[in-house]
Every structure is written in structure tokens, then in C-alpha cells.
Design a protein around this motif. Sequence first.
Motif, PDB file in Angstrom:
ATOM      1  N   THR A  95       3.142 -16.059 -68.025  1.00 51.94           N
ATOM      2  CA  THR A  95       3.018 -14.654 -68.414  1.00 51.94           C
ATOM      3  C   THR A  95       1.783 -14.055 -67.730  1.00 51.94           C
ATOM      4  O   THR A  95       0.737 -14.715 -67.674  1.00 51.94           O
ATOM      5  N   PRO A  96       1.883 -12.824 -67.180  1.00 50.31           N
ATOM      6  CA  PRO A  96       0.721 -12.210 -66.526  1.00 50.31           C
ATOM      7  C   PRO A  96      -0.496 -12.149 -67.451  1.00 50.31           C
ATOM      8  O   PRO A  96      -0.350 -11.986 -68.670  1.00 50.31           O
ATOM      9  N   LEU A  97      -1.681 -12.263 -66.828  1.00 48.17           N
ATOM     10  CA  LEU A  97      -2.931 -12.309 -67.596  1.00 48.17           C
ATOM     11  C   LEU A  97      -3.092 -11.114 -68.529  1.00 48.17           C
ATOM     12  O   LEU A  97      -3.480 -11.276 -69.692  1.00 48.17           O
ATOM     13  N   ASP A  98      -2.792  -9.899 -68.024  1.00 44.05           N
ATOM     14  CA  ASP A  98      -3.028  -8.730 -68.886  1.00 44.05           C
ATOM     15  C   ASP A  98      -2.177  -8.802 -70.159  1.00 44.05           C
ATOM     16  O   ASP A  98      -2.615  -8.375 -71.230  1.00 44.05           O
ATOM     17  N   GLU A  99      -0.962  -9.380 -70.048  1.00 43.89           N
ATOM     18  CA  GLU A  99      -0.132  -9.513 -71.257  1.00 43.89           C
ATOM     19  C   GLU A  99      -0.713 -10.541 -72.222  1.00 43.89           C
ATOM     20  O   GLU A  99      -0.733 -10.334 -73.438  1.00 43.89           O
ATOM     21  N   CYS A 100      -1.199 -11.678 -71.657  1.00 42.65           N
ATOM     22  CA  CYS A 100      -1.817 -12.703 -72.523  1.00 42.65           C
ATOM     23  C   CYS A 100      -3.005 -12.100 -73.271  1.00 42.65           C
ATOM     24  O   CYS A 100      -3.198 -12.356 -74.464  1.00 42.65           O
ATOM     25  N   LEU A 101      -3.800 -11.293 -72.549  1.00 42.28           N
ATOM     26  CA  LEU A 101      -4.988 -10.677 -73.166  1.00 42.28           C
ATOM     27  C   LEU A 101      -4.566  -9.677 -74.230  1.00 42.28           C
ATOM     28  O   LEU A 101      -5.103  -9.662 -75.344  1.00 42.28           O
ATOM     29  N   ALA A 102      -3.573  -8.842 -73.897  1.00 43.31           N
ATOM     30  CA  ALA A 102      -3.131  -7.807 -74.847  1.00 43.31           C
ATOM     31  C   ALA A 102      -2.584  -8.449 -76.114  1.00 43.31           C
ATOM     32  O   ALA A 102      -2.795  -7.942 -77.226  1.00 43.31           O
ATOM     33  N   ARG A 103      -1.880  -9.567 -75.970  1.00 45.95           N
ATOM     34  CA  ARG A 103      -1.265 -10.212 -77.142  1.00 45.95           C
ATOM     35  C   ARG A 103      -2.311 -10.773 -78.110  1.00 45.95           C
ATOM     36  O   ARG A 103      -2.003 -11.004 -79.278  1.00 45.95           O
ATOM     37  N   GLN A 104      -3.530 -11.014 -77.631  1.00 47.21           N
ATOM     38  CA  GLN A 104      -4.561 -11.528 -78.544  1.00 47.21           C
ATOM     39  C   GLN A 104      -4.827 -10.537 -79.675  1.00 47.21           C
ATOM     40  O   GLN A 104      -5.129 -10.931 -80.799  1.00 47.21           O
ATOM     41  N   HIS A 105      -4.679  -9.227 -79.353  1.00 51.09           N
ATOM     42  CA  HIS A 105      -4.975  -8.213 -80.376  1.00 51.09           C
ATOM     43  C   HIS A 105      -3.957  -8.234 -81.506  1.00 51.09           C
ATOM     44  O   HIS A 105      -4.241  -7.781 -82.607  1.00 51.09           O
ATOM     45  N   ASP A 106      -2.737  -8.726 -81.199  1.00 51.68           N
ATOM     46  CA  ASP A 106      -1.689  -8.738 -82.233  1.00 51.68           C
ATOM     47  C   ASP A 106      -1.823  -9.939 -83.159  1.00 51.68           C
ATOM     48  O   ASP A 106      -1.071 -10.080 -84.109  1.00 51.68           O
TER      49      ASP A 106
END
Length: 271
Positions: free
Chosen positions: A105-116
Motif C-alpha cells: 500500500t502506498p506510504l501516504d495511505e499507510c500514514l493516513a490510516r493511522q488516524h483511523d
Amino acid sequence: MHFPEPALIAMVGAAGSGKSTAAKAFPAGWRLELDALRAMAAGSPGEQSATPVAVAAFRMLLDARLERGLSVVVDSTNTETPVRLDLLRRARTFGVPTVAIVSRTPLDECLARQHDRPASKQVPPDAVTRQHAAVPTHEQLLAEGWDQVHDAACIDLLHLALQRAATAAADSDPLHEIRAAFGDDLTAAFTYTDANCEHGRFTIAGRDLELRYTGGEPYDRTWQARIGGTCDCGGDLWVPVGTPAELLAAYRDEPDDEAVCGRCDDVLFVG
Ligand SMILES: Nc1ncnc2c1ncn2[C@@H]1O[C@H](COP(=O)(O)OP(=O)(O)O)[C@@H](O)[C@H]1O
Ligand SMILES: [Mg+2]
């Protein structure tokens, strides 16, 4: 796609890349996850003080399963080479084939998912970035010694899960209908009393409640419980049961439904 069985299946990917989601294609009993072991030891998946005990439990369970020829899914990042080499070494010791399933999974998605995620499961951005950069290529993993390497997005894991569930439901649990209707606890107290699985009873400490299968119409409840009393013809009385509450009512001889005679099939109104 064919996975060997048994196998050591290692998920590989940064936090938030979807490893645990993909790992659900495999039975719960196969999956080893540090988060879950930390939660068992300390009540919270992110409780870092519990990491040593979680790692110790992880190693013991991994070896215990491999030694018995049981499959294991290692649901951790596995982005560090020494960690993967250790897994390969352990699998080889026990002669178990190895499979790597990589979440790219692209890095920005991995990072964004941390907030959820709940705060206790959030991984700091620099750690996620490091893990993401360390994910090896397909060729690197093959060269390292993995017998199979798959990209999680390119294989049909849902198909695998459905296939496994369909086979398991069909042949391994003769009690699955009882379980689905009445739950695990009551099922533990149930035994069939005939070879066709059409008669059985719940028994606890000398008290019992008899059940019979009626093979009823579709959408009808298919089990009946025996209640007290007899029909005019002398036959036993049975009432439909599909839930624990209906079992309780039958056991108390207070069913909502009409009863059926087991001998003459007459319908009687009781209660
Ligand atoms: N293929 C996917 N598409 C969209 N969201 C996904 C996908 N896979 C996982 N997610 C979501 O991303 C989040 C992190 O997934 P998770 O499996 O817990 O990652 P990991 O175990 O790698 O840290 C979860 O909220 C999950 O629902
Ligand atoms: Mg996970």
C-alpha cells in the motif's frame, strides 16, 4: 493459487498497509500477532512494556505449531531482514515451507490510516515511513529463501477464505446447526443419541432436554424439544425450538407454540 499446508505464512508490510486485514483469509487459530499477545498480557495492544512477554509468547507458540506441522500466519511488519531470516530459519528447522504475502500500500495511505486507529494502535509517522522504505522487492524475497512470494493485492484471498469455510462447515462440525441456533455454551452440553444426528439431548448433571430433527419445510425451524405430558394416544409431546429462549420455555413446560404428538402427529394446544 495454491498455498502449501502446513506453511509458515509471513505478512510483510508497513503498519497500516493492510496485513491484519489480509491475514483474516486464514483461520484465527493460525494467526500470531504481537498486538494481540500484548493485549492478552497487558490489556492494550499498544502497551510497549508488554513487548518482551509478547515476543517470548510469540516465539514459543511459533515453534510449538511448526514442530507439530501446523500452519502459522505471522502477522507483524516483518520489514527487517534479520526478523525474516529468523522466521526462515525456524521454518527450515521443522521442514515447513514458507510463504511471504506482501502489502504494498502506498506510504501516504499507510500514514493516513493511522488516524483511523485507536490511539493505542497508532504507529508514529517516522516508524511507518521507515518500515515502508524497508519492504523488499519480490525478487529480494525469493533470493532470501521464501518458497512463495505473493503481492496481497494480486491474489484472491477472499476466495481462499470462502473455500476454506465452505469445506470446513461441510465436514468438520456435525454440531454446527446446534451451535448456530443455540450457541457454544449449550452446544458443549449437547450430544447426538443416534447415528443420523436426528436425535440428541442437552444434559447437565443429570437433567436433560431431548431434541429431535424434523427436517421441516424451508424457513421453518427444524428442531423440536420434548416437553412433559403425553398425547391422548400416549405419545410424547414436542414443540419447535430455534432459540435458547424457546429451549428454556420447553424445559419449563411453558412453550408458546402448539405441541405435536410424536406418535400420532396430532397437534395439541398447550400452556
Ligand atoms: N485493501 C484495503 N482497502 C481499504 N482499506 C483497507 C484495506 N486493507 C486494510 N484497510 C484498512 O486499513 C487499516 C489498517 O489495516 P490493517 O490490516 O490493520 O493494517 P496492518 O495490520 O498492516 O497494520 C484498517 O482500518 C483497514 O480497515
Ligand atoms: Mg496489523
